[in-house]
Design an enzyme around this catalytic site. Structure first.
Site, PDB file in Angstrom:
ATOM      1  N   CYS A 118       0.789  -1.142   0.146  1.00 22.28           N
ATOM      2  CA  CYS A 118      -0.099  -0.040  -0.055  1.00 22.28           C
ATOM      3  C   CYS A 118       0.775   1.161   0.197  1.00 22.28           C
ATOM      4  O   CYS A 118       0.183   2.329  -0.277  1.00 22.28           O
ATOM      5  CB  CYS A 118      -0.878  -0.218   1.121  1.00 22.28           C
ATOM      6  SG  CYS A 118      -2.184  -1.471   1.296  1.00 22.28           S
ATOM      7  N   HIS A 260      -2.886   7.290   2.171  1.00 20.44           N
ATOM      8  CA  HIS A 260      -3.504   6.167   1.766  1.00 20.44           C
ATOM      9  C   HIS A 260      -4.662   5.742   2.472  1.00 20.44           C
ATOM     10  O   HIS A 260      -5.022   5.813   3.740  1.00 20.44           O
ATOM     11  CB  HIS A 260      -2.417   4.900   1.956  1.00 20.44           C
ATOM     12  CG  HIS A 260      -2.829   3.454   1.902  1.00 20.44           C
ATOM     13  ND1 HIS A 260      -3.680   3.153   0.861  1.00 20.44           N
ATOM     14  CD2 HIS A 260      -3.094   2.423   3.165  1.00 20.44           C
ATOM     15  CE1 HIS A 260      -4.037   1.816   0.930  1.00 20.44           C
ATOM     16  NE2 HIS A 260      -3.738   1.375   2.379  1.00 20.44           N
ATOM     17  N   ASN A 290     -10.248  -0.028   0.244  1.00 15.87           N
ATOM     18  CA  ASN A 290      -8.680  -0.059   0.381  1.00 15.87           C
ATOM     19  C   ASN A 290      -8.063  -0.495  -1.016  1.00 15.87           C
ATOM     20  O   ASN A 290      -8.179  -1.810  -1.245  1.00 15.87           O
ATOM     21  CB  ASN A 290      -8.001  -0.584   1.561  1.00 15.87           C
ATOM     22  CG  ASN A 290      -6.520  -0.711   1.451  1.00 15.87           C
ATOM     23  OD1 ASN A 290      -6.013  -0.472   0.476  1.00 15.87           O
ATOM     24  ND2 ASN A 290      -5.962  -1.231   2.583  1.00 15.87           N
TER      25      ASN A 290
END
Length: 334
Positions: A118, A260, A290
């Site tokens: 990520c 993020h 996500n």
């Protein structure tokens, strides 16, 4: 190991994104695992996510890249560095970046993939900054593209509720102005908190062997959610403070924090620890979940399209993910 460099100013000349058409609402997950829409919203802030049914990581990356190029006014033939961040590529080689290069006609570009989970887009962005600073390249295309639905255990209620598919891209050029120093960290001792063993699909192009939610994936993400949460709410504010400190900036001089998009509670905790208003932390995770390395560039594209960011606005981009890895960069919007 930590990484700190001083760079010339890098300009984001264009942004783009691609979101798959299929939407999976929380209500649908209620039929698959023991969970509820209310439970998911309260603990993550996520309402829905998009699922790539036929699109590959390459397909989505191509669409995001073409949009970013069109927005920038720069042609694919002018790109001389192309980095793709992904952890969900369907093939080991050729790289996703090389396949995208072929599809968009970026014939001059040097291409490679980068996997920092990520944190991937942020580290790809920082890599491009370093390359552009030393004059090796002049124009870069950075893409985050993920098909996480292909690697999720859809029977694990702790992880399947979190992730979605999508791609985002930015076009970067270097200017003579003084830039900002960036910072990044890694801690391999915490690697087990977020893991995915490699999987191979020997015949991806045939529909018979394509992944389906019903069949499941050959290899699946495993995560210690509490450990990752504790790590993020501690390390993200720290790295933001670090990047501000090394650049001689105060929090009041930052107009927007582009983080993020993992969990609303993490965002709220980061804002609280920095003593900054939550309004400075835009979120779109409620609509996409996500999307790993695609989350920051997708959000940048949305902020760009909505005109939320104005010329001269100073933004902090910060990411965290598997490895474990984390970092932050500063940029001024043009």
């Amino acid at each position: 190991m930590d990484g700190i460099r001083e760079t010339m100013a890098v300009e984001i000349r264009g942004t783009g994104s691609y979101i798959p058409e299929k939407i999976m609402e929380n209500r649908e997950l209620e039929q698959m695992v023991e969970t509820t829409d209310v439970w998911i919203r309260e603990r993550t802030g996520i309402c829905r996510r998009h699922i790539a049914e036929k699109e590959t990581v390459v397909d989505m990356g191509v669409q995001a890249a073409m949009q970013a190029l069109e927005h920038s006014g720069i042609s694919a033939k002018e790109i001389d560095l192309l980095i793709v961040s992904t952890l969900s590529a369907e093939t080991v080689m050729p790289s996703v970046s090389c396949r995208i290069q072929e599809r968009i006609g970026a014939v001059r570009a040097v291409c490679f993939d980068l996997n920092a989970a990520c944190s991937g887009f942020l580290l790809a962005y920082q890599s491009a900054e370093a390359y552009l600073e030393n004059g090796a390249y002049k124009t870069a295309l950075i893409i985050g593209s993920e098909r996480l639905s292909n690697i999720i255990d859809w029977k694990d209620r702790n992880s399947c509720i979190l992730f979605g598919d999508g791609a985002g891209a930015v076009v970067l050029t270097c200017t003579e102005k003084k830039g900002y120093r960036f910072i990044s960290h890694s801690d391999g001792s915490m690697g087990n908190a977020l893991m995915l063993e490699h999987h191979y699909d020997r015949n991806l192009e045939t529909e018979q062997r394509r992944f389906s939610i019903e069949q499941g994936a050959a290899s699946k993400v495993s995560m210690d959610g509490q450990a990752v949460f504790r790590f993020a709410v501690r390390r993200v504010p720290q790295v933001i403070e670090e990047v501000l400190c090394i650049n001689g900036l105060s929090r009041e001089e930052i107009d927007c924090y582009v983080l993020h998009q993992a969990n609303q509670r993490i965002m709220e905790a980061v804002a609280k620890r920095l003593k900054e208003p939550l309004e400075k932390f835009p979120m779109n995770l409620q609509n996409y979940g996500n999307t790993s390395s695609a989350s920051i560039p997708i959000l940048l594209n949305e902020l760009d399209q909505s005109k939320r960011l104005k010329t001269g606005d100073r933004i902090v981009m910060a990411g965290f993910g598997g490895g474990l890895t984390w970092g932050a960069s500063i940029a001024e919007w043009i």
